[in-house]
Design an enzyme around this catalytic site. Structure first.
Site, PDB file in Angstrom:
ATOM      1  N   HIS A 143       0.857  -1.187   0.000  1.00  0.00           N
ATOM      2  CA  HIS A 143       0.000   0.000   0.000  1.00  0.00           C
ATOM      3  C   HIS A 143       0.889   1.232   0.000  1.00  0.00           C
ATOM      4  O   HIS A 143       2.132   1.132   0.044  1.00  0.00           O
ATOM      5  CB  HIS A 143      -0.957  -0.011   1.189  1.00  0.00           C
ATOM      6  CG  HIS A 143      -2.140  -0.907   0.994  1.00  0.00           C
ATOM      7  ND1 HIS A 143      -3.124  -0.665   0.055  1.00  0.00           N
ATOM      8  CD2 HIS A 143      -2.492  -2.061   1.614  1.00  0.00           C
ATOM      9  CE1 HIS A 143      -4.034  -1.624   0.108  1.00  0.00           C
ATOM     10  NE2 HIS A 143      -3.681  -2.486   1.034  1.00  0.00           N
ATOM     11  N   ASP A 173       0.052   6.824  -3.803  1.00  0.00           N
ATOM     12  CA  ASP A 173      -1.219   6.514  -4.455  1.00  0.00           C
ATOM     13  C   ASP A 173      -1.633   7.616  -5.421  1.00  0.00           C
ATOM     14  O   ASP A 173      -2.066   7.348  -6.547  1.00  0.00           O
ATOM     15  CB  ASP A 173      -2.329   6.346  -3.410  1.00  0.00           C
ATOM     16  CG  ASP A 173      -2.310   4.996  -2.724  1.00  0.00           C
ATOM     17  OD1 ASP A 173      -1.477   4.143  -3.094  1.00  0.00           O
ATOM     18  OD2 ASP A 173      -3.120   4.796  -1.803  1.00  0.00           O
TER      19      ASP A 173
END
Length: 401
Positions: A143, A173
């Site tokens: 992540h 991200d």
């Protein structure tokens, strides 16, 4: 936009995007494309859809509402031969396909980039992953925090003498999986319009965040070692650039890098003796920073804002979200948009941040329910009622109701 300006077609009008992504990076990328006029078809698993929808699997979480306006939803099981066949048919008339599976997943389903582009040579396929299509970590889970960690970004986040700080802004991200992906898609799409040949765009969020890690790497190039956390040019090493606590527990952001701004700060503080100390590094810089901190701690945030009112010094309050969305600058730019939905009476979403002549942001479609556009999209693709029923029986589609 001025009233005299003619609003032309949105810049991506006529571009069809198949969006197989979920969570944050991909949906944020395709949100930008949708806001600029692309027709975005959000393809979700019939069993729950995008996990961001919420724990019940088919709802509308605040995050889903913010990320999925101006899109249509097709609930399609790609793990069935029939569902894969639907995607192949849709891809023949699409301009872009965006996916976020681990490398090799679509190939195993017969839906890989080479296979799809063999049938539609102009198709641009963008794969968004944590580590890219190759390399020793290509199959590893991760992540945002992991990508920042590998790229050397996380090590530089935080204060001197403390551990790495986890921010609430997932840089990898968004800078990687959203903005860099959109940039790659648009570059490949531009070339496809000229040549008729699409490309496979390989976006690794680790690569993208690393490519923007300029400040710390510049310090590394200068000294041969990583700068200590919280001690580099912009991370806390200089008195002229940092956040300072006020007497009421709020914070004032001072970004007075240029000497004229720093002198204006010192003048406002009544500390002209600090003119030549704002840009000192090391121990001397920390001493100067402590003196500034002591001065700022004497007054409330409101008092400091009054003192700096009209002073051109790169000084701003550190606002909370509830304050930021109501700030006059944000209001003037129309960035915070209030909306309502059956699932949430009142929520804030952000307008498209890209301004250009002849284009005006608007919300043409609310965020779709899971599979809300199944029949419409399949009919557009040439499936009649009997064929749609056959797809349902085969488990390729979500059962109605």
């Amino acid at each position: 936009m001025g009233n005299s300006m003619t609003i032309r077609c949105k810049p991506l009008s006529g571009v069809r995007v198949l969006d197989l992504t979920q969570l944050l990076p991909g949906p944020m990328c395709t949100l930008h494309l949708a806001d600029m006029g692309a027709e975005v078809i959000k393809i979700e698993s019939p069993k729950g859809g995008d996990p961001v929808r919420g724990h019940d699997g088919s709802g509308f979480s605040p995050m889903f509402l913010m990320l999925n306006r101006n899109k249509r939803s097709l609930a399609l099981n790609l793990r069935t031969a029939e569902g894969a066949g639907v995607l192949r048919r849709l891809a023949r008339d699409a301009d872009v396909l965006v996916e976020g599976f681990r490398p090799g997943v679509l190939d195993r389903l017969g839906l890989g980039s080479d296979s799809l582009r063999a049938e539609n040579p102009k198709l641009v396929v963008c794969s968004i992953t944590g580590y890219g299509q190759d390399g020793p970590l290509s199959q590893a889970a991760g992540h945002d925090l992991n990508y920042q960690a590998i790229a050397g970004v996380l090590d530089q986040s935080g204060e001197m003498g403390r551990g790495p700080a986890q921010g609430n802004f997932p840089i990898a991200d968004l800078a990687g999986g959203s903005l860099s992906a959109a940039m790659g898609i648009l570059a490949a799409l531009f070339d496809a319009q000229r040549t008729g040949r699409g490309r496979h765009v390989d976006i690794a969020m680790t690569d993208c965040v690393m490519a923007h890690n300029i400040m710390a790497t510049s310090a590394y190039n200068s000294s041969g070692h990583s700068p200590p956390r919280g001690m580099d040019y912009l991370s806390g090493g200089l008195a002229c650039y940092g956040c300072y606590r006020t007497s009421d527990g709020r914070y004032l952001a001072i970004g007075a890098i240029e000497m004229k701004f720093w002198k204006a700060v010192c003048d406002t503080l009544g500390r002209r003796d600090l003119y030549d100390k704002g840009h000192l590094g090391g121990r001397a810089g920390q001493v100067a920073r402590a003196e500034i901190a002591a001065e700022i701690a004497r007054r409330t945030l409101r008092e400091w804002l009054a003192a700096f009112d009209g002073v051109d010094a790169c000084v701003t309050p550190v606002l909370r979200i509830d304050e930021a969305v109501d700030h006059p600058q944000i209001a003037a730019r129309g960035m915070a948009v209030r909306a309502s939905h059956d699932a949430l009476d009142d929520y804030v979403q952000y307008a498209c941040p890209l301004r250009m002549s002849g284009f005006e942001f608007g919300i043409g479609r609310p965020p779709p329910a899971l599979g809300a556009d199944d029949v419409e999209l399949l009919a557009e693709a040439g499936y009649d009622d009997a064929a749609i029923d056959a797809l349902r029986r085969a488990g390729a589609l979500r059962e109605p109701g």
